[in-house]
Design a protein around this motif. Sequence first.
Motif, PDB file in Angstrom:
ATOM      1  N   PHE A   1       0.829  -1.201   0.000  1.00 40.91           N
ATOM      2  CA  PHE A   1       0.000   0.000   0.000  1.00 40.91           C
ATOM      3  C   PHE A   1       0.866   1.255   0.000  1.00 40.91           C
ATOM      4  N   THR A   2       1.958   1.211   0.765  1.00 43.37           N
ATOM      5  CA  THR A   2       2.855   2.369   0.830  1.00 43.37           C
ATOM      6  C   THR A   2       3.617   2.558  -0.466  1.00 43.37           C
ATOM      7  N   VAL A   3       4.067   1.470  -1.065  1.00 40.26           N
ATOM      8  CA  VAL A   3       4.797   1.558  -2.331  1.00 40.26           C
ATOM      9  C   VAL A   3       3.930   2.197  -3.404  1.00 40.26           C
ATOM     10  N   VAL A   4       2.639   1.905  -3.387  1.00 41.04           N
ATOM     11  CA  VAL A   4       1.731   2.428  -4.417  1.00 41.04           C
ATOM     12  C   VAL A   4       1.207   3.811  -4.046  1.00 41.04           C
TER      13      VAL A   4
ATOM     14  N   PRO B   1       6.763   4.841  13.621  1.00 43.15           N
ATOM     15  CA  PRO B   1       7.738   4.125  12.779  1.00 43.15           C
ATOM     16  C   PRO B   1       7.323   4.063  11.316  1.00 43.15           C
ATOM     17  N   TYR B   2       6.025   4.261  11.049  1.00 42.79           N
ATOM     18  CA  TYR B   2       5.562   4.187   9.664  1.00 42.79           C
ATOM     19  C   TYR B   2       6.172   5.303   8.817  1.00 42.79           C
ATOM     20  N   GLY B   3       6.387   6.467   9.430  1.00 48.48           N
ATOM     21  CA  GLY B   3       7.026   7.558   8.703  1.00 48.48           C
ATOM     22  C   GLY B   3       8.442   7.204   8.283  1.00 48.48           C
ATOM     23  N   ARG B   4       9.146   6.475   9.151  1.00 50.20           N
ATOM     24  CA  ARG B   4      10.507   6.033   8.797  1.00 50.20           C
ATOM     25  C   ARG B   4      10.449   4.959   7.717  1.00 50.20           C
ATOM     26  N   LEU B   5       9.467   4.076   7.825  1.00 49.21           N
ATOM     27  CA  LEU B   5       9.316   3.016   6.825  1.00 49.21           C
ATOM     28  C   LEU B   5       9.024   3.599   5.460  1.00 49.21           C
ATOM     29  N   GLN B   6       8.258   4.689   5.452  1.00 48.48           N
ATOM     30  CA  GLN B   6       7.915   5.327   4.187  1.00 48.48           C
ATOM     31  C   GLN B   6       9.162   5.742   3.417  1.00 48.48           C
ATOM     32  N   GLY B   7      10.158   6.239   4.135  1.00 48.85           N
ATOM     33  CA  GLY B   7      11.352   6.761   3.480  1.00 48.85           C
ATOM     34  C   GLY B   7      12.096   5.722   2.661  1.00 48.85           C
ATOM     35  N   VAL B   8      11.992   4.445   3.045  1.00 47.03           N
ATOM     36  CA  VAL B   8      12.710   3.401   2.305  1.00 47.03           C
ATOM     37  C   VAL B   8      11.817   2.675   1.309  1.00 47.03           C
ATOM     38  N   LEU B   9      10.510   2.970   1.320  1.00 51.01           N
ATOM     39  CA  LEU B   9       9.591   2.237   0.448  1.00 51.01           C
ATOM     40  C   LEU B   9       9.163   3.037  -0.782  1.00 51.01           C
ATOM     41  N   ILE B  10       8.994   4.347  -0.618  1.00 56.43           N
ATOM     42  CA  ILE B  10       8.500   5.128  -1.753  1.00 56.43           C
ATOM     43  C   ILE B  10       9.601   5.322  -2.784  1.00 56.43           C
ATOM     44  N   ASP B  11       9.188   5.472  -4.031  1.00 57.00           N
ATOM     45  CA  ASP B  11      10.113   5.778  -5.117  1.00 57.00           C
ATOM     46  C   ASP B  11       9.434   6.760  -6.062  1.00 57.00           C
ATOM     47  N   LYS B  12       9.983   6.938  -7.228  1.00 52.35           N
ATOM     48  CA  LYS B  12       9.445   7.940  -8.151  1.00 52.35           C
ATOM     49  C   LYS B  12       8.134   7.519  -8.801  1.00 52.35           C
ATOM     50  N   GLN B  13       7.712   6.257  -8.573  1.00 55.52           N
ATOM     51  CA  GLN B  13       6.437   5.791  -9.105  1.00 55.52           C
ATOM     52  C   GLN B  13       5.343   5.747  -8.033  1.00 55.52           C
ATOM     53  N   THR B  14       5.667   6.201  -6.823  1.00 59.28           N
ATOM     54  CA  THR B  14       4.694   6.190  -5.733  1.00 59.28           C
ATOM     55  C   THR B  14       3.798   7.419  -5.806  1.00 59.28           C
ATOM     56  N   ILE B  15       2.509   7.209  -5.618  1.00 58.89           N
ATOM     57  CA  ILE B  15       1.551   8.316  -5.624  1.00 58.89           C
ATOM     58  C   ILE B  15       1.607   9.026  -4.279  1.00 58.89           C
ATOM     59  N   ASN B  16       1.848  10.324  -4.313  1.00 57.57           N
ATOM     60  CA  ASN B  16       1.917  11.131  -3.095  1.00 57.57           C
ATOM     61  C   ASN B  16       1.365  12.515  -3.392  1.00 57.57           C
ATOM     62  N   VAL B  17       1.247  13.325  -2.342  1.00 56.51           N
ATOM     63  CA  VAL B  17       0.893  14.728  -2.544  1.00 56.51           C
ATOM     64  C   VAL B  17       2.159  15.466  -2.952  1.00 56.51           C
ATOM     65  N   TYR B  18       2.148  16.018  -4.182  1.00 58.52           N
ATOM     66  CA  TYR B  18       3.336  16.693  -4.715  1.00 58.52           C
ATOM     67  C   TYR B  18       2.996  18.100  -5.187  1.00 58.52           C
TER      68      TYR B  18
ATOM     69  N   GLU C   1       6.523  13.819 -16.861  1.00 62.89           N
ATOM     70  CA  GLU C   1       5.174  13.762 -17.431  1.00 62.89           C
ATOM     71  C   GLU C   1       4.813  12.343 -17.857  1.00 62.89           C
ATOM     72  N   LEU C   2       5.263  11.369 -17.073  1.00 65.11           N
ATOM     73  CA  LEU C   2       4.938   9.973 -17.335  1.00 65.11           C
ATOM     74  C   LEU C   2       3.731   9.567 -16.495  1.00 65.11           C
ATOM     75  N   PRO C   3       2.768   8.845 -17.069  1.00 66.54           N
ATOM     76  CA  PRO C   3       1.593   8.423 -16.300  1.00 66.54           C
ATOM     77  C   PRO C   3       1.968   7.345 -15.277  1.00 66.54           C
ATOM     78  N   PHE C   4       1.078   7.145 -14.321  1.00 68.09           N
ATOM     79  CA  PHE C   4       1.318   6.132 -13.286  1.00 68.09           C
ATOM     80  C   PHE C   4       1.404   4.753 -13.929  1.00 68.09           C
ATOM     81  N   LYS C   5       2.353   3.968 -13.461  1.00 64.99           N
ATOM     82  CA  LYS C   5       2.563   2.634 -13.987  1.00 64.99           C
ATOM     83  C   LYS C   5       2.716   1.650 -12.835  1.00 64.99           C
ATOM     84  N   PHE C   6       2.014   0.528 -12.938  1.00 63.97           N
ATOM     85  CA  PHE C   6       2.134  -0.534 -11.934  1.00 63.97           C
ATOM     86  C   PHE C   6       3.430  -1.269 -12.207  1.00 63.97           C
ATOM     87  N   THR C   7       4.454  -0.949 -11.431  1.00 61.40           N
ATOM     88  CA  THR C   7       5.804  -1.414 -11.716  1.00 61.40           C
ATOM     89  C   THR C   7       5.999  -2.884 -11.344  1.00 61.40           C
TER      90      THR C   7
END
Length: 482
Positions: free
Chosen positions: A112-115, A235-252, A337-343
């Motif tokens: 869930f966090t990765v996505v 601890p979830y905030g710390r976990l987030q830092g190692v799980l999200i990447d450039k394909q993760t949906i976030n508030v940007y 400008e790349l659309p979301f992709k299920f990696t």
Amino acid sequence: MSEEKQYRGGQGQVVEAETFRDSVGTMEQSGKRKWVFPRKPKGRYTDYRTIVAVILLAIFFAIPFIKINGNPFLLLNILDRQFFILGQPFYPQDFFILAMGAITSIVFIILFTVVFGRIFCGWICPQTIFLEMIFRKIDYLIEGDRNKQMKLDRQEWNAEKITKRGLKYFIFVVISLIITHWMFMYIVGHQEVLNIMQEGPFANFSNFLVMIIFTAAFYFTFAWFREQVCTLVCPYGRLQGVLIDKQTINVYYDFKRGENRSKWRKGEDRAAEGKGDCIDCNQCVVVCPTGIDIRDGQQLECVNCTACIDACDEVMVKVGLPKGLIRYATEDEIEKELPFKFTNRMKAYSAVLLLMVGFLGFLLSNRGTMEAKFIKPAGSSYFVRDGNITNIYNYTFLNKSTKNQVVTVKIIEPEHGKVTLSGEDKIMLKKDQITKGTVNISFPEKEVTVSKQKVKIGVYDTSGKLLDSFDTYFEGPFKIQF
């Protein structure tokens, strides 16, 4: 380009070196706590989050009173080792199933966090629900919006400040007390909590003391510690830092569209003047409940609460610019400008999660409706009567089903065994309870050829269905084989 400017790493955005964030948003340079007074949010996402919060709060307050087949919907009584999940009883013997369920939940959180990043924090987390949808609203109701709260905080302790703060903190204590009582309902059940309340604190002093401690903890968390739970403890905030990447949906913040930011002037052509859509109104900052500037990029403190989205969209509408300068997006969507992709990474986590859910389902379906044990009493031996050799066993039956059962005991292997119960031929097992007793098992003397032989004892319901079996041994006289 001026030497006072530098590029933000990986984003290509020009920022002022002296204003680039290099400290915790809720802390002064001296290390002193900087209180956050967010402006009251309003907008589409705030309305959606309110609806979600109302539904979740209704579920939270309703669950302790819901029963399925007479069992609590959810009960986690660690002290008495009573566990009910979705009305199904779980016992210490089922610990491996609960452990498997916990591991499966962790894998789900990772996927869930990765996505979706920290969307859980802003929409579902109990800390956010209670703080933003209950305690913060009391702040607004009693002390007013951001500017009034800041003014009240700065002024001396006069009659107005004492009255407002005293009323607010009293309400906080009452709400913390209510939350504590409801949390205890998830541990001992709602009826037990009501009984404790009726009997009074002195009749249950230890329970009363525990409730006071937890009430103080809730009060401390929501009245004083607040957003620090998310930024310093969770601890979830710390976990987030190692799980999200450039394909993760976030508030940007869309820096490509927003920079270079500058104040708004009516009638100007910002594109022709090389200005971005961000008018530097700072509304996304003053509305943030964790005190950060979303324009500084992805940050640990951001809980994806969408308050900045609503604030920015409101400003964009007023100045006639397109909404979405701050929005849910991936970093690749903003930069390339790349659309979301299920990696492939997401697919791998999904495959692991599906396998674990399948295995967990198998464990639950294969758990059985009862568990039987037959143990010889310590120091006991066989006795011979009427040509039969008899052993005594203590039985323990655990009825895991949601209804009472009538069972009988039979010998599966070897044949020719006879079972005699201490009482009637059938045993009544009450639901969710352990039944104990003794049983005599006999074999004809001629059938017992060794001093110890394996036997398999089965427990059957009235329809003849095998509910459980237990392997043990049967003692007989020592015989010399020729």
